[in-house]
Design an enzyme around this catalytic site. Structure first.
Site, PDB file in Angstrom:
ATOM      1  N   CYS A   1      -7.313  -3.813  20.027  1.00 19.66           N
ATOM      2  CA  CYS A   1      -6.815  -3.501  18.678  1.00 19.66           C
ATOM      3  C   CYS A   1      -6.589  -2.003  18.572  1.00 19.66           C
ATOM      4  CB  CYS A   1      -7.748  -4.034  17.613  1.00 19.66           C
ATOM      5  SG  CYS A   1      -9.492  -3.658  17.858  1.00 19.66           S
TER       6      CYS A   1
ATOM      7  N   LYS B   1      -7.215   2.131  -2.967  1.00 17.66           N
ATOM      8  CA  LYS B   1      -8.038   2.268  -1.764  1.00 17.66           C
ATOM      9  C   LYS B   1      -8.883   3.523  -1.928  1.00 17.66           C
ATOM     10  CE  LYS B   1      -8.089   2.766   3.222  1.00 17.66           C
ATOM     11  NZ  LYS B   1      -7.308   2.895   4.492  1.00 17.66           N
TER      12      LYS B   1
ATOM     13  N   GLN C   1       0.851  -1.186   0.000  1.00 19.28           N
ATOM     14  CA  GLN C   1       0.000   0.000   0.000  1.00 19.28           C
ATOM     15  C   GLN C   1       0.893   1.243   0.000  1.00 19.28           C
ATOM     16  OE1 GLN C   1      -1.931   1.712   3.541  1.00 19.28           O
ATOM     17  NE2 GLN C   1      -3.887   1.160   2.600  1.00 19.28           N
TER      18      GLN C   1
ATOM     19  N   CYS D   1      -5.575  -8.336  20.402  1.00 20.18           N
ATOM     20  CA  CYS D   1      -6.971  -8.748  20.447  1.00 20.18           C
ATOM     21  C   CYS D   1      -7.277  -9.328  21.822  1.00 20.18           C
ATOM     22  CB  CYS D   1      -7.254  -9.784  19.353  1.00 20.18           C
ATOM     23  SG  CYS D   1      -8.981 -10.354  19.342  1.00 20.18           S
TER      24      CYS D   1
ATOM     25  N   ARG E   1      -4.814   9.639   3.050  1.00 21.68           N
ATOM     26  CA  ARG E   1      -3.541  10.350   3.177  1.00 21.68           C
ATOM     27  C   ARG E   1      -3.509  11.491   2.142  1.00 21.68           C
ATOM     28  NH1 ARG E   1      -3.992   7.289   6.939  1.00 21.68           N
ATOM     29  NH2 ARG E   1      -2.320   6.031   7.876  1.00 21.68           N
TER      30      ARG E   1
END
Length: 366
Positions: A350, A214, A91, A362, A167
């Site tokens: 998380c 995304k 990403q 978790c 972003r």
């Protein structure tokens, strides 16, 4: 059962062994602990892991493809995933944080006069002037850097590139943050230009590389998210991104509001239901035939199977659920759906762990 989940699929040019993707996640862990998380998730049967926030340039705040140590780090992650028959997507992102503006808040953070919760809106307030006043030359340098970073990502062994549509891409897309008067501001077509050029830079350098985008969607009535693409402008952005070279869309809610909006707990006033962001997938589908990956509260295998079987989405991305039970896919494959540890979307260990600088964990972890 769960035949659609387990069926291989061509996701934008990349063949996945099933339809489940690990969504990009910030962990805040040591390298060794992070590698172990990746190993467990990959071994659990998901088809692809998206490694979040891979900078498109040198970075003082995270691992970068542009230095030997960072490059080796990503190669290690890819090796762990590939050893477990799991694809890996990089990403690529450029931060929209104004580092110089951030410095004035450092004393307050160090003396604890400013909490991390208070810091976030302060930094968000700096985004608009930063984006609006960025020199044209620097804009061009950054969009071009996406192509350079993509080449390094492929060299490291990544199977797919994802352009982070939040972003800086998302802030240029948003009329809330982008008040420019040049060709990067004003109309939706102009505000899409930064993201389009970032995608085009990757496509020019890597003609055959699958490019996921995304797509961060901003909602009004009620208002959620500040960056990204407003719903009414999807008809402009989606075709432009597809023409630039995007081969699939990963659709979610835009950021730059409370983190519990983009990572909503079960008691969220608006996004508390399973598949809470899939309505944005429905809207994107009006403007493209490319594969769409949905995300948001996807924990129940029966629900996920139905969304995939009905063609509402082509892949399902999960983060918290695969943290709660990395073996989610394997348990379905082996007929043990009743043994899955279901994410209850409590956000205690998380998001809560990350915000408390304890790392992303978790409640099911021992």
């Amino acid at each position: 059962m769960y035949e659609t989940i387990q069926t291989p699929f061509n996701y934008g040019g990349l063949t996945l062994k099933n339809r489940i993707i690990f969504a990009p996640t910030t962990f805040g862990l040591s390298d060794e602990d992070y590698f172990e998380k990746i190993r467990r998730i990959a071994a659990g049967g998901c088809a692809m892991i998206i490694v979040g926030d891979v900078p498109v340039g040198k970075s003082h705040f995270g691992k970068s493809l542009f230095d030997k140590k960072g490059f080796a780090f990503y190669q290690k992650v890819i090796g762990i995933a590939h050893d477990n028959d799991c694809k890996v997507c990089a990403q690529l992102h450029q931060s929209d944080s104004n580092i110089k503006a951030m410095l004035k808040y450092v004393p307050g953070v160090l003396t604890k006069r400013i909490s991390m919760q208070e810091l976030r809106p302060l930094l968000n307030n700096e985004v608009a002037p930063y984006i609006t006043n960025m020199p044209h030359k620097k804009v061009k340098e950054i969009t071009s850097a996406f192509g350079t970073a993509a080449v390094l990502a492929k060299k490291a062994g990544f199977d797919m590139i994802q352009i982070h549509g939040d972003r800086m891409c998302g802030s240029f897309s948003s009329s809330i943050y982008n008040h420019r008067t040049d060709e990067y501001g004003g109309t939706a077509e102009n505000r899409a230009r930064f993201a389009v050029e970032a995608v085009s830079a990757v496509r020019e350098k890597l003609p055959d590389m699958p490019i996921d985008y995304k797509l961060a969607v901003r909602q009004e009535n009620p208002h959620y998210g500040n960056a990204g693409v407003i719903e009414d402008e999807l008809k402009v952005f989606v075709p432009m991104l597809e023409k630039a070279g995007v081969t699939s869309f990963h659709v979610t809610l835009a950021n730059h509001s409370d983190l519990e909006n983009t990572i909503p707990p079960k008691n969220h006033p608006y996004f508390g239901e399973p598949g809470c962001f899939l309505k944005f997938c429905d809207e994107v589908r009006q403007y493209t035939n490319l594969p769409i990956c949905g995300v948001g509260g996807l924990t129940d295998p029966d629900f996920v199977e139905k969304q995939l079987a009905d063609g509402r989405i082509q892949c399902a991305a999960m983060s918290r659920q695969l943290l709660a039970d990395p073996d989610w896919v394997n348990k379905l494959k082996n007929g043990h759906a009743d043994q899955i540890h279901r994410c209850v979307r409590c956000n205690k260990k998380c998001l809560g762990g990350l915000m408390q600088h304890q790392g992303t964990h978790c409640i099911y972890e021992k």
